[in-house]
Design an enzyme around this catalytic site. Structure first.
Site: not given
Ligand code: ADP
Ligand code: ZN
Length: 212
Positions: A13, A88, A123, A156, A167
């Site tokens: 994404k 999400r 990654r 990360r 996740r």
């Molecule tokens: P990825 O898409 O690889 O999981 P992100 O950077 O989008 O990586 O998200 C990393 C973490 O940040 C998630 O596992 C969550 O804990 C938090 N996070 C990000 N966006 C949201 C969201 N919209 N709602 C809740 N938690 C979020």
């Protein structure tokens, strides 16, 4: 144009969001990146969010909804934006709708769990500016060094295999049901994540044409 990039962790994404941001000259907004920044800077929000991220759990809805509400009200968002990693949960999607935001397309990047686990191990992320890389699919020009700012590339912490599995469980349970929500709204554009980044980009652009 207001876009949502939807899909499991590691689907790419962030990379597609950046590509679309350049293509359409609209900002890409990653809730994950905003939260990780806050953690690095040790702000009160960052300190509160850290334990959720470390455990592979979602940060509470109120927190992320507030982040997005503030960010999209900024000046650079008036011609549109790309949301990467938000919404999400169903609560978040409803909150976005209640903000009066009219979304044009929801791009659903589909990748199998098996491929995701493989991808996430490769990654990398810039320690300074947060730019995303992949050792195989999107390598930097110089090993371990950010093309954009010269910063050091790191893995990360939440990309370790055990947290990745958590996740993915969270994704299937809390996030995937949103597909139905956006399908009903007529906004869902499904894109199968390709092995090659350039091919995925093509597919994404194609999906946006179809959805016009
Ligand atoms: P990825 O898409 O690889 O999981 P992100 O950077 O989008 O990586 O998200 C990393 C973490 O940040 C998630 O596992 C969550 O804990 C938090 N996070 C990000 N966006 C949201 C969201 N919209 N709602 C809740 N938690 C979020
Ligand atoms: Zn950088």
């Amino acid at each position: 144009m207001k876009l949502i990039l939807f899909g499991p962790p590691g689907a790419g994404k962030g990379t597609q969001a950046e590509f679309l941001s350049q293509t359409f000259s609209i900002p890409s907004i990653s809730t994950g990146a905003i939260i990780r920044n806050a953690i690095r800077e040790k702000t009160p929000m960052g300190i509160a969010a850290e334990k959720y991220i470390d455990e592979g759990q979602l940060v509470p809805d109120e927190v992320v909804i507030e982040i997005v509400k503030e960010r999209i009200s900024e000046d650079d968002c008036k011609n549109g934006y790309i949301l990467d990693g938000f919404p999400r949960t169903l609560n978040q999607a409803v909150a976005l709708k209640n903000m009066g935001e009219k979304i044009d397309h929801v791009i659903d990047l589909e990748v199998s769990d098996e491929d995701l686990i493989k991808r996430l191990s490769g990654r990398r992320e810039c320690k300074s500016c947060g730019a995303p890389y992949h050792i195989k699919y999107n390598p930097p020009k110089v090993d371990g060094v950010c093309d954009k700012c010269g910063g050091t590339l790191i893995s990360r912490e939440d990309d370790d295999p055990e947290t990745v599995r958590k996740r993915l469980v969270v994704y299937h349970k809390q996030t995937e049901p949103l597909k139905e929500f956006y399908k009903k709204e007529g906004l869902l554009r499904i894109v199968k994540g390709q092995e090659e980044l350039a091919d995925t980009k093509k597919e994404v652009l194609k999906a946006l044409e179809v959805g016009k």
